[in-house]
Design a protein around this motif. Structure first.
Motif, PDB file in Angstrom:
ATOM      1  N   PHE A  67       2.224  12.944  13.411  1.00  0.00           N
ATOM      2  CA  PHE A  67       2.167  12.387  12.057  1.00  0.00           C
ATOM      3  C   PHE A  67       2.990  11.100  11.933  1.00  0.00           C
ATOM      4  CE2 PHE A  67       1.561  17.062  11.300  1.00  0.00           C
ATOM      5  CZ  PHE A  67       0.222  16.970  10.981  1.00  0.00           C
ATOM      6  N   ALA A  68       3.965  10.923  12.829  1.00  0.00           N
ATOM      7  CA  ALA A  68       4.832   9.739  12.739  1.00  0.00           C
ATOM      8  C   ALA A  68       4.051   8.443  12.950  1.00  0.00           C
ATOM      9  CB  ALA A  68       5.960   9.845  13.768  1.00  0.00           C
ATOM     10  N   ARG A  69       2.850   8.551  13.489  1.00  0.00           N
ATOM     11  CA  ARG A  69       2.096   7.311  13.702  1.00  0.00           C
ATOM     12  C   ARG A  69       1.682   6.659  12.388  1.00  0.00           C
ATOM     13  NH1 ARG A  69      -1.980  11.214  14.184  1.00  0.00           N
ATOM     14  NH2 ARG A  69      -4.099  10.517  13.761  1.00  0.00           N
ATOM     15  N   HIS A  70       1.746   7.397  11.300  1.00  0.00           N
ATOM     16  CA  HIS A  70       1.355   6.828  10.005  1.00  0.00           C
ATOM     17  C   HIS A  70       2.531   6.297   9.185  1.00  0.00           C
ATOM     18  CE1 HIS A  70      -2.671   7.968  10.769  1.00  0.00           C
ATOM     19  NE2 HIS A  70      -2.413   9.256  10.799  1.00  0.00           N
ATOM     20  N   ILE A  71       3.725   6.301   9.767  1.00  0.00           N
ATOM     21  CA  ILE A  71       4.892   5.739   9.065  1.00  0.00           C
ATOM     22  C   ILE A  71       4.895   4.230   9.294  1.00  0.00           C
ATOM     23  CG2 ILE A  71       7.419   5.668   8.969  1.00  0.00           C
ATOM     24  CD1 ILE A  71       6.833   8.397   8.320  1.00  0.00           C
ATOM     25  N   VAL A  72       4.942   3.473   8.178  1.00  0.00           N
ATOM     26  CA  VAL A  72       4.997   2.018   8.321  1.00  0.00           C
ATOM     27  C   VAL A  72       6.210   1.480   7.557  1.00  0.00           C
ATOM     28  CG1 VAL A  72       2.605   1.399   8.814  1.00  0.00           C
ATOM     29  CG2 VAL A  72       3.226   1.960   6.491  1.00  0.00           C
ATOM     30  N   ARG A  73       6.780   0.400   8.018  1.00  0.00           N
ATOM     31  CA  ARG A  73       7.852  -0.302   7.296  1.00  0.00           C
ATOM     32  C   ARG A  73       8.994   0.619   6.885  1.00  0.00           C
ATOM     33  NH1 ARG A  73       6.089  -4.984   3.325  1.00  0.00           N
ATOM     34  NH2 ARG A  73       5.531  -3.287   1.953  1.00  0.00           N
ATOM     35  N   LEU A  74       9.804   1.014   7.838  1.00  0.00           N
ATOM     36  CA  LEU A  74      10.935   1.895   7.518  1.00  0.00           C
ATOM     37  C   LEU A  74      12.221   1.077   7.481  1.00  0.00           C
ATOM     38  CD1 LEU A  74      11.585   5.414   8.812  1.00  0.00           C
ATOM     39  CD2 LEU A  74      13.327   3.688   9.224  1.00  0.00           C
ATOM     40  N   THR A  75      12.993   1.252   6.408  1.00  0.00           N
ATOM     41  CA  THR A  75      14.292   0.575   6.318  1.00  0.00           C
ATOM     42  C   THR A  75      15.341   1.585   5.870  1.00  0.00           C
ATOM     43  OG1 THR A  75      13.845  -0.057   4.035  1.00  0.00           O
ATOM     44  CG2 THR A  75      13.371  -1.705   5.717  1.00  0.00           C
ATOM     45  N   ALA A  76      16.605   1.289   6.188  1.00  0.00           N
ATOM     46  CA  ALA A  76      17.708   2.164   5.773  1.00  0.00           C
ATOM     47  C   ALA A  76      18.727   1.352   4.997  1.00  0.00           C
ATOM     48  CB  ALA A  76      18.358   2.788   7.004  1.00  0.00           C
ATOM     49  N   LEU A  77      19.277   1.975   3.956  1.00  0.00           N
ATOM     50  CA  LEU A  77      20.272   1.308   3.110  1.00  0.00           C
ATOM     51  C   LEU A  77      21.465   2.224   2.917  1.00  0.00           C
ATOM     52  CD1 LEU A  77      18.192  -0.137   0.124  1.00  0.00           C
ATOM     53  CD2 LEU A  77      19.310  -1.449   1.937  1.00  0.00           C
ATOM     54  N   GLN A  78      22.636   1.621   2.943  1.00  0.00           N
ATOM     55  CA  GLN A  78      23.829   2.367   2.566  1.00  0.00           C
ATOM     56  C   GLN A  78      24.105   2.035   1.109  1.00  0.00           C
ATOM     57  OE1 GLN A  78      27.278   1.512   4.862  1.00  0.00           O
ATOM     58  NE2 GLN A  78      28.583   2.821   3.601  1.00  0.00           N
ATOM     59  N   ALA A  79      24.198   3.048   0.247  1.00  0.00           N
ATOM     60  CA  ALA A  79      24.376   2.786  -1.182  1.00  0.00           C
ATOM     61  C   ALA A  79      25.694   2.068  -1.415  1.00  0.00           C
ATOM     62  CB  ALA A  79      24.353   4.102  -1.950  1.00  0.00           C
ATOM     63  N   GLY A  80      25.676   1.037  -2.259  1.00  0.00           N
ATOM     64  CA  GLY A  80      26.899   0.301  -2.574  1.00  0.00           C
ATOM     65  C   GLY A  80      27.231   0.434  -4.045  1.00  0.00           C
ATOM     66  N   GLN A  81      28.107  -0.399  -4.504  1.00  0.00           N
ATOM     67  CA  GLN A  81      28.486  -0.371  -5.916  1.00  0.00           C
ATOM     68  C   GLN A  81      27.285  -0.788  -6.771  1.00  0.00           C
ATOM     69  OE1 GLN A  81      31.706   0.443  -6.923  1.00  0.00           O
ATOM     70  NE2 GLN A  81      32.023   0.957  -4.778  1.00  0.00           N
ATOM     71  N   ALA A  82      27.166  -0.141  -7.920  1.00  0.00           N
ATOM     72  CA  ALA A  82      26.147  -0.513  -8.915  1.00  0.00           C
ATOM     73  C   ALA A  82      24.757  -0.631  -8.296  1.00  0.00           C
ATOM     74  CB  ALA A  82      26.543  -1.823  -9.615  1.00  0.00           C
ATOM     75  N   GLY A  83      24.473   0.243  -7.394  1.00  0.00           N
ATOM     76  CA  GLY A  83      23.112   0.296  -6.860  1.00  0.00           C
ATOM     77  C   GLY A  83      22.828  -0.717  -5.786  1.00  0.00           C
ATOM     78  N   ALA A  84      23.757  -1.654  -5.543  1.00  0.00           N
ATOM     79  CA  ALA A  84      23.501  -2.640  -4.499  1.00  0.00           C
ATOM     80  C   ALA A  84      23.630  -1.946  -3.155  1.00  0.00           C
ATOM     81  CB  ALA A  84      24.490  -3.780  -4.601  1.00  0.00           C
ATOM     82  N   GLY A  85      22.712  -2.185  -2.272  1.00  0.00           N
ATOM     83  CA  GLY A  85      22.754  -1.505  -0.985  1.00  0.00           C
ATOM     84  C   GLY A  85      22.968  -2.476   0.159  1.00  0.00           C
ATOM     85  N   ARG A  86      23.484  -1.937   1.244  1.00  0.00           N
ATOM     86  CA  ARG A  86      23.661  -2.755   2.440  1.00  0.00           C
ATOM     87  C   ARG A  86      22.687  -2.223   3.488  1.00  0.00           C
ATOM     88  NH1 ARG A  86      26.563  -2.225   7.095  1.00  0.00           N
ATOM     89  NH2 ARG A  86      27.524  -0.252   6.503  1.00  0.00           N
ATOM     90  N   ARG A  87      21.944  -3.140   4.110  1.00  0.00           N
ATOM     91  CA  ARG A  87      20.976  -2.743   5.128  1.00  0.00           C
ATOM     92  C   ARG A  87      21.689  -2.090   6.305  1.00  0.00           C
ATOM     93  NH1 ARG A  87      15.715  -5.125   5.075  1.00  0.00           N
ATOM     94  NH2 ARG A  87      15.009  -4.449   7.101  1.00  0.00           N
ATOM     95  N   VAL A  88      21.123  -1.014   6.801  1.00  0.00           N
ATOM     96  CA  VAL A  88      21.691  -0.303   7.947  1.00  0.00           C
ATOM     97  C   VAL A  88      20.703  -0.418   9.105  1.00  0.00           C
ATOM     98  CG1 VAL A  88      22.415   1.968   8.801  1.00  0.00           C
ATOM     99  CG2 VAL A  88      22.915   1.306   6.439  1.00  0.00           C
ATOM    100  N   ARG A  89      21.240  -0.649  10.277  1.00  0.00           N
ATOM    101  CA  ARG A  89      20.370  -0.804  11.443  1.00  0.00           C
ATOM    102  C   ARG A  89      19.759   0.559  11.830  1.00  0.00           C
ATOM    103  NH1 ARG A  89      21.302  -0.787  16.713  1.00  0.00           N
ATOM    104  NH2 ARG A  89      23.540  -0.446  16.379  1.00  0.00           N
ATOM    105  N   VAL A  90      18.460   0.546  12.152  1.00  0.00           N
ATOM    106  CA  VAL A  90      17.772   1.772  12.558  1.00  0.00           C
ATOM    107  C   VAL A  90      17.121   1.533  13.902  1.00  0.00           C
ATOM    108  CG1 VAL A  90      16.072   3.518  11.902  1.00  0.00           C
ATOM    109  CG2 VAL A  90      17.129   2.115  10.144  1.00  0.00           C
ATOM    110  N   GLU A  91      17.267   2.485  14.812  1.00  0.00           N
ATOM    111  CA  GLU A  91      16.533   2.359  16.077  1.00  0.00           C
ATOM    112  C   GLU A  91      15.712   3.616  16.308  1.00  0.00           C
ATOM    113  OE1 GLU A  91      18.799   2.455  19.684  1.00  0.00           O
ATOM    114  OE2 GLU A  91      20.477   3.475  18.714  1.00  0.00           O
ATOM    115  N   LYS A  92      14.636   3.461  17.039  1.00  0.00           N
ATOM    116  CA  LYS A  92      13.748   4.571  17.329  1.00  0.00           C
ATOM    117  C   LYS A  92      14.186   5.174  18.655  1.00  0.00           C
ATOM    118  CE  LYS A  92       9.664   6.306  15.828  1.00  0.00           C
ATOM    119  NZ  LYS A  92       8.257   6.028  15.975  1.00  0.00           N
ATOM    120  N   LEU A  93      14.359   6.507  18.688  1.00  0.00           N
ATOM    121  CA  LEU A  93      14.788   7.163  19.928  1.00  0.00           C
ATOM    122  C   LEU A  93      13.618   7.705  20.727  1.00  0.00           C
ATOM    123  CD1 LEU A  93      17.990   9.148  18.963  1.00  0.00           C
ATOM    124  CD2 LEU A  93      17.755   6.801  19.752  1.00  0.00           C
TER     125      LEU A  93
END
Ligand code: ZN
Length: 600
Positions: free
Chosen positions: A48-74
């Motif tokens: 089913f993972a073949r149908h996942i597109v455009r994945l991003t990760a965010l660390q929640a910051g103050q007032a909803g602002a997020g910081r992008r987190v690096r993601v790698e595929k294992l």
């Protein structure tokens, strides 16, 4: 700690769900996420993972602002986020355009998904409670959309509406598919438990009153089978999520609901008085999936406790979990009065004929077929009839043979029902310690519940390839077995190959040891002419009906666009067709045994 999911049909026209998952306390070494490779109930790795597109990760910051987190595929279905020190949110899109009960489907008319296709699991949080915000698509065109799911509405969410839902853990989350749209809803109670059926797709003048009345009878027979004393269903409510299409058939069982796909023509319309074969097929499908609520969703092979969603889970017992369920699906209809005795015997005879006509039954046991389901039954090619036995169909015949043996030996005092009830009691007694049914556990339960020694016969039918002797097994019930040559489809009877119902005569299967194979024809060959006369899939039977077994014909066919000629000696022993007939002159004892069997 709770894992918080949100899912929104972000772009129905492009078949895209937008999903987020938030982990409050991610693994400080870097949180891993995975998506199941398969869905329980359908024994094939589907990635089913073949149908996942455009994945991003965010660390929640103050007032909803997020910081992008690096993601790698294992690997193919596992992601690792860089270490974070606060809540972590993954956001991704899922492409949903699989019109089946196994994955996800979305367009401007409706949305459907299984959690195993859309919800990434934060590894290490398998047991955490889950919440899902099920959000509507944007725009006035979707104002009428509603929701049906086995998930529990959170406080503030009205059942049937968009909003927050909860699941005890990830296992429950992915066992509760969701349908959204403008489906037709029917409600009914079974022994005090609310049930509902949603029908998606256009079905003119659907007779919902009849559908719910008939389903209620089906469900009640099964609840009474497992709980004759308490009459208690194993869930607090139950939903049938039904997709009606032009051509289609399938179902997938879940703990408190099922997803079904059926032909719209199979559903009853207002004014239809009799039942059609198509409607009986639909009721049989619903009955099959409902029976799974006990057999496979709760009573499970040890190999499925717990499921390993990353790879194949091997058991030799699908002949019991799928085969016995297939036996009880139509038997339930007979006991509920939705199939007459004649109709029930016809369905049994059809199953016997189908199994007998496939040479694969002599080469593979149903135990081996269970074990190899992942690469054989679910990945059938043109040679499947020659190499595979269906653990559904032959498994149902094993159940029939067992039930008849037990009933005959005990004068109707015991039956396979007792074995099912014993397996059910074992499940309930174990509670959270339930370890599943050992590979020899079904046979053990049958012997314990009935006091009979059936090991030798069961092993021959399941580990070996022996066919039960139905003439002998059915005789005490006053039922005669007749075998006649199957001559209704001459191309099958005389040539020994299978063609489509219409269009060009492109061979689908060539059966072992029959004339087409002996004469050199292969699957994929397009038949053009028989003794110089043009044939199509629709006309060949009319022409072949003029010939006799033993005649030799000349066939012209294309293979790889090359014209070839084949000389075929037509079959002298067409495969058998089985009919079952209740003998009206059977004695009182036989009649009583039969009534007890079909009456439940
Ligand atoms: Zn099944």
């Amino acid at each position: 700690m709770t894992i918080a999911y949100a899912i929104r049909p972000a772009n129905p026209g492009a078949h895209l769900f937008h999903v987020t998952v938030t982990v409050e306390e991610p693994d400080s070494q870097g949180q891993l996420f995975m998506l199941p490779a398969w869905i329980p109930g359908s024994y094939m790795v589907r990635e089913f993972a073949r149908h996942i597109v455009r994945l991003t990760a965010l660390q929640a910051g103050q007032a909803g602002a997020g910081r992008r987190v690096r993601v790698e595929k294992l690997d193919k279905h596992t992601w690792r986020c860089a270490p974070t020190d606060g809540p972590l949110t993954l956001a991704y899109e899922v492409y949903a355009w699989d019109l089946s009960v196994r994955a996800a489907h979305l367009d401007p008319t409706h949305g459907f998904f299984n959690g195993s296709s859309v919800f990434l699991l934060p590894i290490g949080h398998e047991g955490a409670r889950c919440t899902v915000d099920i959000l509507p698509p944007e725009g006035p065109a979707y104002a009428d959309w509603r929701v049906i799911t086995g998930l529990t509405p959170a406080r503030g969410t009205r059942r049937g509406r968009f909003g927050a839902y909860t699941a005890r853990d990830y296992d429950e989350l992915i066992d509760c598919p969701v349908e959204m749209g403008t489906f037709t809803l029917g409600r009914f109670d079974v022994l005090g438990v609310p049930h509902e059926i949603a029908v998606t797709g256009r079905v003119p003048r659907l007779d919902m009153a009849r559908l719910t009345a008939d389903l209620e009878r089906v469900c009640e027979v099964q609840v009474r089978l497992f709980e004759p004393r308490t009459r208690r269903a194993p869930f607090e409510r139950y939903s049938f999520l039904t997709m009606a299409v032009g051509e289609g058939y399938g179902g997938l069982e879940h703990r408190n609901c099922t997803a079904l796909i059926c032909k719209r023509d199979d559903l009853p319309h207002l004014g239809l008085r009799d039942s059609t074969a198509g409607y009986r097929t639909f009721l049989g499908l619903a009955s099959h999936e409902y029976f799974h609520s006990w057999n496979v969703k709760r009573i499970r092979p040890a190999a499925f406790v717990p499921y390993d969603l990353t790879q194949e889970n091997y058991t030799r017992l699908l002949w019991a979990f799928e085969g016995f369920t297939s036996y009880y699906d139509d038997l339930t209809l007979a006991r509920a009065g939705l199939l007459t005795e004649v109709q029930y015997l016809e369905t049994l005879a059809t199953t016997m004929t189908t199994v007998m006509q496939r040479p694969g039954r002599l080469k593979q046991s149903v135990a081996d077929s269970s074990f190899d389901a992942w690469i054989k039954y679910y990945l059938q090619d043109e040679n499947a009839p020659n190499s595979i036995v269906s653990y559904y169909q032959k498994g149902a015949l094993v159940a029939l043979a067992l039930d008849l043996s037990i009933r005959a030996a005990t004068g109707g005092r015991k039956s396979l029902d007792d074995a099912m009830r014993l397996l059910w009691r074992q499940y309930k007694a174990a509670g959270a310690e339930y370890a599943g049914v050992a590979e020899d556990g079904v046979l053990a339960a049958v012997e314990e519940a009935t006091g009979l020694q059936l090991a030798r016969a069961v092993r021959e039918w399941t580990e070996g390839t022996r066919d039960p002797d139905f003439a002998q097994l059915l005789a005490p019930f006053g039922i005669d077995v007749e075998r006649r040559p199957a001559l209704d489809k001459p191309h099958f009877a005389l040539l020994g190959c299978k063609l489509p119902g219409s269009g060009e005569a492109k061979i689908e299967n060539v059966f072992d040891g029959l004339p087409a194979q002996a004469g050199g024809l292969s699957a994929g060959d397009v038949l053009l002419a028989l003794d110089g006369l043009r044939v199509t899939a629709g006309t060949i039977d009319t022409l072949l009906a003029r010939y006799q077994p033993g005649d030799t014909v000349e066939l012209h066919a294309f293979r790889r666009d090359e014209l070839m000629t084949f000389s075929i000696k037509l079959g002298t022993q067409p495969p058998p067709k089985i009919t079952l007939r209740a003998n009206p002159r059977a004695g009182r004892r036989a009649q009583a045994l039969r009534r007890r069997w079909l009456g439940g």
